[in-house]
Design a protein around this motif. Structure first.
Motif, PDB file in Angstrom:
ATOM      1  N   GLU A 199      -9.299   1.285   0.413  1.00 61.48           N
ATOM      2  CA  GLU A 199      -9.868   0.020   0.919  1.00 61.48           C
ATOM      3  C   GLU A 199      -9.010  -1.177   0.507  1.00 61.48           C
ATOM      4  N   LYS A 200      -8.443  -1.104  -0.688  1.00 66.95           N
ATOM      5  CA  LYS A 200      -7.605  -2.187  -1.214  1.00 66.95           C
ATOM      6  C   LYS A 200      -6.426  -2.478  -0.276  1.00 66.95           C
ATOM      7  N   HIS A 206      -7.024   7.529   6.168  1.00 68.00           N
ATOM      8  CA  HIS A 206      -8.016   6.771   5.396  1.00 68.00           C
ATOM      9  C   HIS A 206      -7.370   6.250   4.105  1.00 68.00           C
ATOM     10  N   VAL A 255      -6.313  -2.213   3.026  1.00 65.35           N
ATOM     11  CA  VAL A 255      -6.789  -2.973   4.184  1.00 65.35           C
ATOM     12  C   VAL A 255      -7.096  -4.412   3.775  1.00 65.35           C
ATOM     13  N   GLU A 256      -7.687  -4.585   2.602  1.00 63.72           N
ATOM     14  CA  GLU A 256      -7.987  -5.931   2.108  1.00 63.72           C
ATOM     15  C   GLU A 256      -6.712  -6.741   1.897  1.00 63.72           C
ATOM     16  N   LEU A 305     -10.272  -3.488  12.572  1.00 66.32           N
ATOM     17  CA  LEU A 305     -10.141  -2.256  11.806  1.00 66.32           C
ATOM     18  C   LEU A 305     -10.486  -1.107  12.743  1.00 66.32           C
ATOM     19  N   CYS A 365       0.841  -1.194   0.000  1.00 67.34           N
ATOM     20  CA  CYS A 365       0.000   0.000   0.000  1.00 67.34           C
ATOM     21  C   CYS A 365       0.881   1.251   0.000  1.00 67.34           C
TER      22      CYS A 365
END
Length: 188
Positions: A155-156, A152, A158-159, A175, A128
């Motif tokens: 989302e990718k 923030h 965190v996945e 999370l 990331c």
């Protein structure tokens, strides 16, 4: 004969699945540069705690009352030490300041936490952008923690963290809610 063919097909299917669903590789960061310099500059500064993963829920329980955490990593006045300042926003709205001193281990990727001889921290790269992953190990626990320069991240990110840590036997995932504004970070 049919059983042998069936067993061979299942074996080949298992090999195929294994090759497709391997855990992603992650590269470990070093705490000291090749030329003996202190902690690499790109890892100093402000970090936001995004997520955690561990083999059991109990290993993440310390974060249950937390809404968000912001950290600042700085070089200490003593060589091969780092100062970590944090401000924790609890779910009930309180701001709790914390401070740790990490001791760098020469020619190793381990950080030692002052006052916690049982605790060892390792740093890993993150796919990331602006991310870093820590692995904390101590007496009776092991957990992975995801940090990012942004409160923030996509989302990718965190996945990918969740996928990677699940491949490393982390069944519990947390999370940070980040429902409240981060507290002011003080370096004092």
């Amino acid at each position: 004969m049919f059983h042998q063919i069936w067993a061979a097909l299942l074996y080949l299917y298992g090999i195929l699945l294994n090759s497709i669903y391997q855990c992603p590789e992650h590269s470990q960061l070093t705490t000291l540069g090749m030329d003996g310099k202190e902690f690499p500059e790109p890892h100093l500064g402000r970090w936001y705690f995004i997520a955690g993963a561990a083999p059991t829920r109990e290993e993440l329980a310390t974060f249950d009352p937390v809404d968000n955490i912001v950290f600042n990593m700085a070089a200490a006045s003593t060589p091969i030490q780092l100062q970590l300042h944090a401000t924790i926003r609890t779910k009930n709205g309180l701001c709790v300041p914390r401070k740790w001193t990490y001791h760098l281990t020469e020619e190793s990727t381990h950080l030692r936490t002052e006052g916690r001889p049982d605790m060892k921290t390792e740093l890993f790269s993150s796919s990331c952008p602006g991310g870093i992953m820590l692995k904390e190990m101590g007496q009776g626990y092991q957990r992975f923690l995801l940090y990012n320069r942004s409160p923030h991240p996509p989302e990718k990110c965190v996945e990918e963290f969740q996928s990677l840590t699940s491949c490393m036997d982390s069944k519990a995932f947390l999370l940070m809610p980040r429902d409240q504004e981060a507290c002011e970070l003080s370096n004092n």
